[in-house]
Design a protein around this motif. Sequence first.
Motif, PDB file in Angstrom:
ATOM      1  N   UNK A 197       0.736  -1.403  -0.102  1.00  0.00           N
ATOM      2  CA  UNK A 197       0.109  -0.076  -0.080  1.00  0.00           C
ATOM      3  C   UNK A 197       0.997   1.223  -0.013  1.00  0.00           C
ATOM      4  N   UNK A 198       0.472   2.175  -0.637  1.00  0.00           N
ATOM      5  CA  UNK A 198       0.973   3.710  -0.461  1.00  0.00           C
ATOM      6  C   UNK A 198       0.568   4.257   0.835  1.00  0.00           C
ATOM      7  N   UNK A 199       1.384   4.766   1.233  1.00  0.00           N
ATOM      8  CA  UNK A 199       1.181   5.564   2.555  1.00  0.00           C
ATOM      9  C   UNK A 199       0.664   7.140   2.582  1.00  0.00           C
ATOM     10  N   UNK A 200      -0.599   6.956   1.819  1.00  0.00           N
ATOM     11  CA  UNK A 200      -1.136   8.473   1.499  1.00  0.00           C
ATOM     12  C   UNK A 200      -1.331   9.230   2.883  1.00  0.00           C
ATOM     13  N   UNK A 201      -1.797   8.716   3.897  1.00  0.00           N
ATOM     14  CA  UNK A 201      -1.918   9.482   4.926  1.00  0.00           C
ATOM     15  C   UNK A 201      -0.715  10.297   5.517  1.00  0.00           C
ATOM     16  N   UNK A 202       0.241   9.384   5.507  1.00  0.00           N
ATOM     17  CA  UNK A 202       1.731  10.059   6.147  1.00  0.00           C
ATOM     18  C   UNK A 202       2.142  11.010   4.981  1.00  0.00           C
ATOM     19  N   UNK A 203       2.061  10.470   3.563  1.00  0.00           N
ATOM     20  CA  UNK A 203       2.544  11.540   2.589  1.00  0.00           C
ATOM     21  C   UNK A 203       1.895  12.774   2.915  1.00  0.00           C
ATOM     22  N   UNK A 204       0.490  12.712   2.806  1.00  0.00           N
ATOM     23  CA  UNK A 204      -0.155  14.165   2.986  1.00  0.00           C
ATOM     24  C   UNK A 204       0.317  14.888   4.304  1.00  0.00           C
ATOM     25  N   UNK A 205       0.968  14.327   5.287  1.00  0.00           N
ATOM     26  CA  UNK A 205       1.447  15.171   6.457  1.00  0.00           C
ATOM     27  C   UNK A 205       2.870  15.688   5.866  1.00  0.00           C
ATOM     28  N   UNK A 206       3.429  14.887   5.073  1.00  0.00           N
ATOM     29  CA  UNK A 206       4.760  15.427   4.462  1.00  0.00           C
ATOM     30  C   UNK A 206       4.436  16.745   3.603  1.00  0.00           C
ATOM     31  N   UNK A 207       3.507  16.749   2.704  1.00  0.00           N
ATOM     32  CA  UNK A 207       3.101  17.796   1.766  1.00  0.00           C
ATOM     33  C   UNK A 207       2.414  19.051   2.757  1.00  0.00           C
ATOM     34  N   UNK A 208       1.761  18.696   3.709  1.00  0.00           N
ATOM     35  CA  UNK A 208       1.577  19.941   4.876  1.00  0.00           C
ATOM     36  C   UNK A 208       2.700  20.483   5.250  1.00  0.00           C
ATOM     37  N   UNK A 209       3.625  19.683   5.302  1.00  0.00           N
ATOM     38  CA  UNK A 209       5.016  20.407   6.069  1.00  0.00           C
ATOM     39  C   UNK A 209       5.902  21.027   4.946  1.00  0.00           C
ATOM     40  N   UNK A 210       5.766  20.542   3.852  1.00  0.00           N
ATOM     41  CA  UNK A 210       6.713  21.108   2.612  1.00  0.00           C
ATOM     42  C   UNK A 210       5.919  21.073   1.065  1.00  0.00           C
ATOM     43  N   UNK A 211       5.957  22.371   0.722  1.00  0.00           N
ATOM     44  CA  UNK A 211       5.125  22.781  -0.557  1.00  0.00           C
ATOM     45  C   UNK A 211       6.184  22.157  -1.576  1.00  0.00           C
ATOM     46  N   UNK A 212       6.538  20.972  -1.902  1.00  0.00           N
ATOM     47  CA  UNK A 212       7.708  20.839  -2.731  1.00  0.00           C
ATOM     48  C   UNK A 212       7.294  21.438  -4.352  1.00  0.00           C
ATOM     49  N   UNK A 213       6.104  21.717  -4.616  1.00  0.00           N
ATOM     50  CA  UNK A 213       5.682  21.988  -5.836  1.00  0.00           C
ATOM     51  C   UNK A 213       5.233  23.728  -6.124  1.00  0.00           C
ATOM     52  N   UNK A 214       4.999  24.018  -4.838  1.00  0.00           N
ATOM     53  CA  UNK A 214       4.591  25.285  -4.915  1.00  0.00           C
ATOM     54  C   UNK A 214       5.200  26.234  -3.763  1.00  0.00           C
ATOM     55  N   UNK A 215       6.121  25.875  -3.122  1.00  0.00           N
ATOM     56  CA  UNK A 215       6.830  26.995  -2.195  1.00  0.00           C
ATOM     57  C   UNK A 215       7.236  28.037  -2.725  1.00  0.00           C
ATOM     58  N   UNK A 216       6.915  29.148  -2.450  1.00  0.00           N
ATOM     59  CA  UNK A 216       7.244  30.337  -2.934  1.00  0.00           C
ATOM     60  C   UNK A 216       8.715  30.561  -3.093  1.00  0.00           C
ATOM     61  N   UNK A 217       9.267  30.109  -2.381  1.00  0.00           N
ATOM     62  CA  UNK A 217      10.894  30.040  -2.477  1.00  0.00           C
ATOM     63  C   UNK A 217      11.474  29.357  -3.848  1.00  0.00           C
TER      64      UNK A 217
END
Length: 157
Positions: A56-76
Amino acid sequence: MTTLTKNEKLSQLFPEDLFLQAVTLTDGEIDVLMELEEAMEKHLRPVLAAHSEKGEFPFEAFSKVVADVKMLSDERLFADKTAENYVHSQYYNTYLYYVMARFDVSMATFMAVHAGLGYYTFLFGGSDEQKAKWLPKFQSFELQTCFALTEPEHGSD
């Protein structure tokens, strides 16, 4: 708190980069990659083995990563650039996938398909209306893109 220089951050993040290719990354890109590595350790490491064993893919945990890190949209990531005329530098994409693959190759594969085959297709080929509707959902991973391959008279098993 000590602030690390760019070279110190790169040495910490990519000690194996003997040819110093990562120096082409912007300060913002480096910070996002460092935050990504930390967030994956925090949210994915504890659950990855169990999900892998179940296939299984860990979607719930991955969504927490995305909440911490905006790897496609971070203004930086867009310093002195706009989304319309800038694909995250090829080096950023390469190191993004590398950081993820070092952690778990399935994470990098997921990201390469989602971003490379889906997100950027809309970014460069979508109408203004399509971009407004879909890009924020792809950037936040509210929706994930996918790739399907079929084989004549065989199927993809």
